[in-house]
Design an enzyme around this catalytic site. Sequence first.
Site, PDB file in Angstrom:
ATOM      1  N   PRO A  89      79.124 -17.200 120.783  1.00  0.00           N
ATOM      2  CA  PRO A  89      78.225 -16.029 121.058  1.00  0.00           C
ATOM      3  C   PRO A  89      77.284 -15.716 120.154  1.00  0.00           C
ATOM      4  O   PRO A  89      76.373 -14.846 120.458  1.00  0.00           O
ATOM      5  CB  PRO A  89      79.268 -14.835 121.368  1.00  0.00           C
ATOM      6  N   GLU A 116      89.752 -16.266 117.731  1.00  0.00           N
ATOM      7  CA  GLU A 116      88.831 -15.503 117.215  1.00  0.00           C
ATOM      8  C   GLU A 116      87.531 -16.585 116.742  1.00  0.00           C
ATOM      9  O   GLU A 116      86.520 -15.994 116.361  1.00  0.00           O
ATOM     10  CB  GLU A 116      89.184 -14.864 115.816  1.00  0.00           C
ATOM     11  N   ARG A 153      71.157 -32.609 134.727  1.00  0.00           N
ATOM     12  CA  ARG A 153      70.205 -32.481 135.935  1.00  0.00           C
ATOM     13  C   ARG A 153      68.902 -32.952 135.417  1.00  0.00           C
ATOM     14  O   ARG A 153      68.098 -33.517 136.156  1.00  0.00           O
ATOM     15  CB  ARG A 153      69.968 -31.076 136.478  1.00  0.00           C
ATOM     16  N   ASP A 168      62.422 -26.584 139.996  1.00  0.00           N
ATOM     17  CA  ASP A 168      63.305 -25.468 139.724  1.00  0.00           C
ATOM     18  C   ASP A 168      62.644 -24.626 139.043  1.00  0.00           C
ATOM     19  O   ASP A 168      61.881 -24.722 138.275  1.00  0.00           O
ATOM     20  CB  ASP A 168      64.336 -26.303 138.967  1.00  0.00           C
TER      21      ASP A 168
HETATM   22  N1  SAM Z   1      85.129 -13.502 117.520  1.00  0.00           N
HETATM   23  C1  SAM Z   1      84.120 -14.423 118.012  1.00  0.00           C
HETATM   24  C2  SAM Z   1      82.724 -13.656 117.905  1.00  0.00           C
HETATM   25  O1  SAM Z   1      82.717 -12.288 118.147  1.00  0.00           O
HETATM   26  O2  SAM Z   1      81.794 -14.354 117.639  1.00  0.00           O
HETATM   27  C3  SAM Z   1      84.420 -14.600 119.733  1.00  0.00           C
HETATM   28  C4  SAM Z   1      85.188 -15.702 119.788  1.00  0.00           C
HETATM   29  S1  SAM Z   1      85.500 -16.019 121.577  1.00  0.00           S
HETATM   30  C5  SAM Z   1      86.782 -15.091 122.026  1.00  0.00           C
HETATM   31  C6  SAM Z   1      86.145 -17.730 121.384  1.00  0.00           C
HETATM   32  C7  SAM Z   1      85.059 -18.807 121.747  1.00  0.00           C
HETATM   33  O3  SAM Z   1      84.568 -18.609 122.998  1.00  0.00           O
HETATM   34  C8  SAM Z   1      84.024 -18.842 121.023  1.00  0.00           C
HETATM   35  O4  SAM Z   1      84.378 -19.542 119.589  1.00  0.00           O
HETATM   36  C9  SAM Z   1      82.982 -19.784 121.675  1.00  0.00           C
HETATM   37  O5  SAM Z   1      83.454 -21.095 121.500  1.00  0.00           O
HETATM   38  C10 SAM Z   1      83.295 -19.321 122.918  1.00  0.00           C
HETATM   39  N2  SAM Z   1      82.293 -18.378 123.503  1.00  0.00           N
HETATM   40  C11 SAM Z   1      82.679 -17.114 123.806  1.00  0.00           C
HETATM   41  N3  SAM Z   1      81.651 -16.415 124.155  1.00  0.00           N
HETATM   42  C12 SAM Z   1      80.480 -17.330 124.246  1.00  0.00           C
HETATM   43  C13 SAM Z   1      79.218 -17.301 124.575  1.00  0.00           C
HETATM   44  N4  SAM Z   1      78.698 -16.266 125.012  1.00  0.00           N
HETATM   45  N5  SAM Z   1      78.491 -18.491 124.527  1.00  0.00           N
HETATM   46  C14 SAM Z   1      78.890 -19.575 124.001  1.00  0.00           C
HETATM   47  N6  SAM Z   1      80.328 -19.747 123.780  1.00  0.00           N
HETATM   48  C15 SAM Z   1      80.950 -18.423 123.759  1.00  0.00           C
END
Ligand code: SAM
Length: 275
Positions: A89, A116, A153, A168
Site C-alpha cells: 500500500p 504487517e 491484456r 479501452d
Molecule cells: N502494515 C502494512 C502497511 O501499513 O503498509 C500493510 C500490510 S498489509 C496488511 C499486508 C500485505 O498486503 C502488504 O505487504 C502488501 O503485500 C499487500 N497489500 C495491502 N494493501 C495493498 C495495496 N493497496 N496495494 C498492493 N498491495 C497491498
Amino acid sequence: MTVDIVTIFPAMVQAPLAAGIVGRAIERGTLDVKVRDLRDFTTDRHRVVDDVPYGGGPGMVLKPDPFFRALDAIETDRVGPLTVILTSPQGKRFTQVDAQRLSGQPHLVLLCGRYEGFDDRIRQRVTDEISIGDYVLSGGELAALVVVDAVARLVPGVVGDEQSVAEDSFSRGLLDFPQFTRPPEIACRGGAGNAGSATASAERVLKVPDVLLSGNHAEIRRWRKRQAVARTLERRPDLLDGAVLDEEEKQILRELQDGRSAELQKGQARNHGRD
Ligand code: SAM
C-alpha cells in the site's frame, strides 16, 4: 511474457489465473505464469516465513531470507532482465501507463506480502513497489492478480481483438464510450436513474441510442468519440491534460467546454437576476 508470483497462499492465485483471457493465454503459451510457494524457500522443519517485529509491536513480519532464496531460484530460470514488483500500500499507485510499461518487460516477479508486511530489506531486491489503491488489503495476492490481469491484456496475442484493447478506458487518456447490445428496447423499474422521483416504481422503456441502430458507420464513429470525450470531461477531467486526442476529438472537447461555459454563464446571469 514470463511471470512468477511468490506467495504463501498459492491456491488463492492459481484458480483466478486459470479463468478467462489470462487462463487462455496461459493454455496457449503466450503467457508463462508460475506460482511459487514462499514456504518452499524456507530451510527449517516448520517452513516458517514470518517472525516478530524488532522493536516490538503487534503482528508478524515476513522474513527476508525466504524471499531472497525465491528470487535466487527465479534468477536461474530468468528469460531476460527481472522486474521485481513488491505489492505494497506504500507503493506507487498502479495506472494503465504502468501496465503498458510492464507489458514490454520479458519477466515479471510479483512478491505478495501478508501480516504487517515485509522486512524492509526486501526492498533492496525490488525494482517497482506498486499499490493498487489507497486502502489496505490483507495480502498482496489480490494486488498481484490485478497487476497480472491489467498487464497481460496488453501483451500482444493475449486479447483476441487488439482494437478493443486500444479503445479501452485510459489507453489514450479517455474513458471508453458507452456500449449497448440487444435487445434494442427494455423495460426497467426503479434503479439509480429513477431514485428519489415520485414515480420511482413506474416502468420506463430504455432504448439504445438511434444512431447505433442506423448502420451509418461514420455517424456511429463520431457519436462514440463524442461520448468518450463527454464522459471523460464529466467523470475524469483530470485525464484530459495528458490525453492524446486527434483533431476531431479536440474539436469535440472545445465544443463541449464552450457549451459548459455558456451554461455556467447563463446560470450566473440567472443568479445575478435574483440578487
Ligand atoms: N502494515 C502494512 C502497511 O501499513 O503498509 C500493510 C500490510 S498489509 C496488511 C499486508 C500485505 O498486503 C502488504 O505487504 C502488501 O503485500 C499487500 N497489500 C495491502 N494493501 C495493498 C495495496 N493497496 N496495494 C498492493 N498491495 C497491498
